[in-house]
Scaffold this motif. Structure first.
Motif, PDB file in Angstrom:
ATOM      1  N   LYS A  21     -45.028 -12.026  36.370  1.00 18.44           N
ATOM      2  CA  LYS A  21     -45.512 -12.153  37.752  1.00 18.44           C
ATOM      3  C   LYS A  21     -44.537 -11.530  38.743  1.00 18.44           C
ATOM      4  O   LYS A  21     -44.925 -11.133  39.837  1.00 18.44           O
ATOM      5  CB  LYS A  21     -45.737 -13.627  38.110  1.00 18.44           C
ATOM      6  N   HIS A  22     -43.268 -11.470  38.364  1.00 18.37           N
ATOM      7  CA  HIS A  22     -42.250 -10.895  39.245  1.00 18.37           C
ATOM      8  C   HIS A  22     -41.949  -9.437  38.899  1.00 18.37           C
ATOM      9  O   HIS A  22     -40.894  -8.916  39.252  1.00 18.37           O
ATOM     10  CB  HIS A  22     -40.992 -11.772  39.231  1.00 18.37           C
ATOM     11  N   ILE A  92     -28.842 -13.551  30.904  1.00 19.64           N
ATOM     12  CA  ILE A  92     -28.823 -14.798  31.668  1.00 19.64           C
ATOM     13  C   ILE A  92     -29.660 -15.839  30.936  1.00 19.64           C
ATOM     14  O   ILE A  92     -30.547 -15.508  30.152  1.00 19.64           O
ATOM     15  CB  ILE A  92     -29.357 -14.638  33.112  1.00 19.64           C
ATOM     16  N   GLY A  93     -29.357 -17.088  31.222  1.00 20.23           N
ATOM     17  CA  GLY A  93     -30.137 -18.192  30.693  1.00 20.23           C
ATOM     18  C   GLY A  93     -30.259 -19.271  31.750  1.00 20.23           C
ATOM     19  O   GLY A  93     -29.547 -19.257  32.752  1.00 20.23           O
ATOM     20  N   GLU A 167     -35.830 -15.881  41.223  1.00 18.12           N
ATOM     21  CA  GLU A 167     -34.919 -15.425  42.284  1.00 18.12           C
ATOM     22  C   GLU A 167     -33.886 -14.444  41.748  1.00 18.12           C
ATOM     23  O   GLU A 167     -33.592 -13.426  42.379  1.00 18.12           O
ATOM     24  CB  GLU A 167     -34.208 -16.624  42.923  1.00 18.12           C
ATOM     25  N   VAL A 168     -33.335 -14.744  40.583  1.00 16.27           N
ATOM     26  CA  VAL A 168     -32.305 -13.872  40.013  1.00 16.27           C
ATOM     27  C   VAL A 168     -32.919 -12.544  39.575  1.00 16.27           C
ATOM     28  O   VAL A 168     -32.326 -11.480  39.780  1.00 16.27           O
ATOM     29  CB  VAL A 168     -31.562 -14.574  38.854  1.00 16.27           C
ATOM     30  N   ILE A 169     -34.116 -12.574  38.993  1.00 11.83           N
ATOM     31  CA  ILE A 169     -34.802 -11.331  38.598  1.00 11.83           C
ATOM     32  C   ILE A 169     -35.088 -10.477  39.832  1.00 11.83           C
ATOM     33  O   ILE A 169     -34.851  -9.264  39.837  1.00 11.83           O
ATOM     34  CB  ILE A 169     -36.103 -11.643  37.824  1.00 11.83           C
ATOM     35  N   LEU A 178     -26.202  -8.583  39.044  1.00  9.83           N
ATOM     36  CA  LEU A 178     -26.509 -10.008  39.083  1.00  9.83           C
ATOM     37  C   LEU A 178     -25.493 -10.733  39.948  1.00  9.83           C
ATOM     38  O   LEU A 178     -24.299 -10.420  39.900  1.00  9.83           O
ATOM     39  CB  LEU A 178     -26.437 -10.599  37.674  1.00  9.83           C
ATOM     40  N   PRO A 179     -25.933 -11.731  40.722  1.00  7.84           N
ATOM     41  CA  PRO A 179     -24.950 -12.546  41.437  1.00  7.84           C
ATOM     42  C   PRO A 179     -24.083 -13.288  40.417  1.00  7.84           C
ATOM     43  O   PRO A 179     -24.553 -13.608  39.319  1.00  7.84           O
ATOM     44  CB  PRO A 179     -25.799 -13.522  42.255  1.00  7.84           C
TER      45      PRO A 179
END
Length: 196
Positions: A21-22, A92-93, A167-169, A178-179
């Motif tokens: 969806k993102h 990431i996880g 949000e991260v994606i 990546l932050p």
């Protein structure tokens, strides 16, 4: 954003849906069990599925070529340093605690066991040590009195995981990075499996 998704079960499937969806392109799904519902979902969508040779480790050759990011969603396997190096942005996880608190397999259960009034979730960078990588996103929620671990997971922590991963994606798509902020080790606690 080309993603190799490593995961299982319902949370793996909801993460699969959230990523798509993102606007992320899931190029491969890696599972420990060929019959897992995430594997079935990926196959139904025409996405390649790889079954881990070792259910406790994701190897470099199990990551799709030209992967930008590895995302884990309900995976208990360690992603090898070789696998992380195979992805442009690493991996990431999502962990259902306010890392570094409750590192381990039973984070939600320990939140309830310890009587924590506040819980939360963390999207973190995969690293050599389990649940110890830099924090990419984090948010808290209250724990209701008398709530069970399952109730807390279903009401707040699983939906929070989807929100934070999205949000991260979105951030990674815009910034191609990546932050990251390090975890404060002085507050680290472990959350091994609880025995009855």
């Amino acid at each position: 954003m080309r993603i190799t998704l490593v995961g299982s079960r319902h949370f793996g499937v909801t993460t699969f849906d959230t990523l798509r969806k993102h606007g992320a392109e899931i190029v491969r799904v890696v599972v420990a069990d060929a019959d897992d519902r995430l594997a079935a979902t990926a196959r139904a969508a025409g996405i390649e599925v790889t079954v881990q040779a070792d259910p406790k480790l994701v190897a470099a050759d199990e990551i799709a070529e030209n992967t930008d990011l590895i995302v884990t969603a309900h995976s208990h396997a360690r992603v090898s340093s070789g696998a992380l190096a195979a992805a442009k942005l690493g991996g990431i996880g999502y962990h259902p605690s306010l890392l570094p608190r409750h590192r381990g397999i039973a984070a939600v259960e320990w939140t309830i066991h310890e009587g924590d009034p506040i819980a939360g979730g963390t999207v973190y960078h995969l690293a050599d040590r389990m649940d110890a990588g830099a924090i990419a996103a984090q948010e808290w929620c209250f724990v209701r009195k008398g709530e069970t671990a399952r109730e807390l997971w279903e009401r707040a922590l699983a939906p929070l995981g989807q929100k934070l991963l999205a949000e991260v994606i979105d951030y990674a798509k815009i910034h191609q990075t990546l932050p990251a902020r390090p975890q404060d080790e002085q507050f680290a606690t472990s959350a091994p499996a609880l025995t009855a």
